[in-house]
Design an enzyme around this catalytic site. Structure first.
Site, short mmCIF file in Angstrom:
data_model
loop_
_atom_site.label_atom_id
_atom_site.label_comp_id
_atom_site.label_asym_id
_atom_site.label_seq_id
_atom_site.Cartn_x
_atom_site.Cartn_y
_atom_site.Cartn_z
N CYS A 113 0.82 -1.22 0.00
CA CYS A 113 0.00 0.00 0.00
C CYS A 113 0.85 1.27 0.00
O CYS A 113 0.36 2.35 -0.30
CB CYS A 113 -0.95 -0.01 1.19
SG CYS A 113 -2.07 -1.40 1.16
N HIS A 239 -3.55 7.15 2.39
CA HIS A 239 -3.87 5.85 1.80
C HIS A 239 -5.29 5.47 2.22
O HIS A 239 -5.67 5.60 3.37
CB HIS A 239 -2.86 4.80 2.31
CG HIS A 239 -3.28 3.41 1.96
ND1 HIS A 239 -3.63 3.04 0.69
CD2 HIS A 239 -3.41 2.30 2.74
CE1 HIS A 239 -3.96 1.76 0.68
NE2 HIS A 239 -3.84 1.29 1.91
N ASN A 269 -10.00 -0.33 -0.75
CA ASN A 269 -8.54 -0.27 -0.64
C ASN A 269 -7.91 -0.87 -1.90
O ASN A 269 -7.97 -2.08 -2.10
CB ASN A 269 -8.11 -1.04 0.61
CG ASN A 269 -6.60 -0.98 0.84
OD1 ASN A 269 -5.85 -0.55 -0.02
ND2 ASN A 269 -6.17 -1.44 2.00
#
Ligand code: UT7
Length: 312
Positions: A113, A239, A269
């Site tokens: 990520c 994020h 996500n």
């Protein structure tokens, strides 16, 4: 020696999977997913749609936006951890797809990520060293490949998509990629990792605790390093893993809610694609404007974390 942003583009697969779609196939509810994560839907690639397909689509749009062709680029870096082929690099395959007729370096970075921050970090170093004139950065992920459909605690969290940014060398150090910081701690890798059978293994609550600490820590560090405060930043694009993490981090840093760009409700996500997809969304919808300063902190498997400051 600095850079300036000259193009951007994104790609989201056509198929949208809503929380209600998950309700039909596993023991979960729209209420739980919205309350715990802020997610309402995510895009899933078609079965035969690959990371290279999505990366190439986003890259083509960024080139169109910059009024360039792939041969005008000098280096391609792709942030991804979900490529279907172990090799060659997605970046090299993108060159082939876009019909590059000249040779240039292309490689992938694997920062989960935090991957796109790692890509920005590399690009900043190359610009500082004066080694490349135009660099294309792509974040592309097919996280749906890793879903364990028997594990409701991770299945509902992820989505697919890709985004791309093109930066050009500039003599100004006040535009483009202003600053970056990246970190990793391999001792904590078991908290969140891919399994041998290609599934996501995550201790959610432990990961959550790390995220709410490390995201603001990275953001604070980079603001201090760049000699600025939250007042100087126009947008924070954390994020997009969980709305609660995003809000708690931004509040700890003293950012008002209206400065936080949120797409976790729409994209869920998307790992290494999350920040660049959110940035593209902000630009497409006229939220982020030319000249504005964006702070992008991220955190993920590794553990990895970091932050970037980008002037649009
Ligand atoms: O992108 C990389 C970084 N990733 C992250 O930062 C993610 C960090 N972690 C999180 O965002 C949160 O921990 C989650 C969203 C993953 C989970 O939320 P939570 O509030 O930490 O829930 P939990 O794991 O503590 O589970 C609470 C309850 C459990 O039930 P019991 O044991 O209390 O009866 C779970 O079984 O929620 C249950 N649960 C679900 N219920 C309905 C877990 N997943 C689901 C689900 N639907 N999908």
């Amino acid at each position: 020696m600095g850079s300036r942003l000259i193009g951007y583009g994104s790609y989201l697969p056509e198929k949208v999977m809503t929380n209600q779609d998950f309700e039909k196939i596993m023991d979960t509810s729209d209420e739980w997913i919205v309350q715990r994560t802020g997610m309402r839907q995510r895009h899933f690639a078609a079965e035969n749609e690959t990371v290279v397909d999505m990366a190439s689509a986003a890259a083509a749009r960024a080139l169109e936006n910059a009024k360039l062709t792939i041969d005008d680029i000098d280096l391609v870096i792709v942030a991804t951890t979900s490529s279907e082929l172990d090799f060659p690099a997605v970046g090299v395959q993108v060159l082939g797809r876009l019909g590059a007729t000249k040779n240039m370096p292309a490689f992938d970075v694997s920062g989960a990520c935090t991957g796109f921050i790692y890509a920005l970090h590399c690009a900043r170093a190359f610009f500082t060293a004066g080694m490349h004139r135009r660099i294309m950065l792509i974040g592309a992920e097919k996280m749906s490949r890793f879903i364990d459909w028997t594990d409701r605690s991770t299945a509902v969290l992820f989505g697919d998509g890709a985004g791309a940014l093109i930066f050009e060398h500039s003599t100004s150090s006040y535009s483009g990629i202003i600053d970056t910081v990246v970190m990793s701690d391999g001792r904590e890798f078991e908290m969140l990792h891919g399994s041998m059978d290609h599934h996501i293994i995550m201790n959610g609550p432990e990961t959550y605790k790390k995220a709410v600490t490390l995201i603001p820590a990275a953001a604070s560090y980079i603001m201090e390093h760049a000699g600025i405060t939250a007042d100087n930043v126009d947008w924070i694009i954390p994020h997009q893993a969980n709305l609660r993490i995003i809000q708690s981090g931004a509040q700890r840093l003293g950012f008002p809610l209206e400065k936080i760009l949120v797409t976790v409700d729409k994209h869920a996500n998307t790992s290494g694609a999350s920040g660049v997809l959110a940035l593209s969304y902000g630009l497409d919808n006229g939220l982020i404007k030319k000249g504005q300063l964006v702070l992008y902190p991220a955190f993920g498997s590794g553990l990895t974390w970091g932050a970037a400051l980008v002037r649009i």
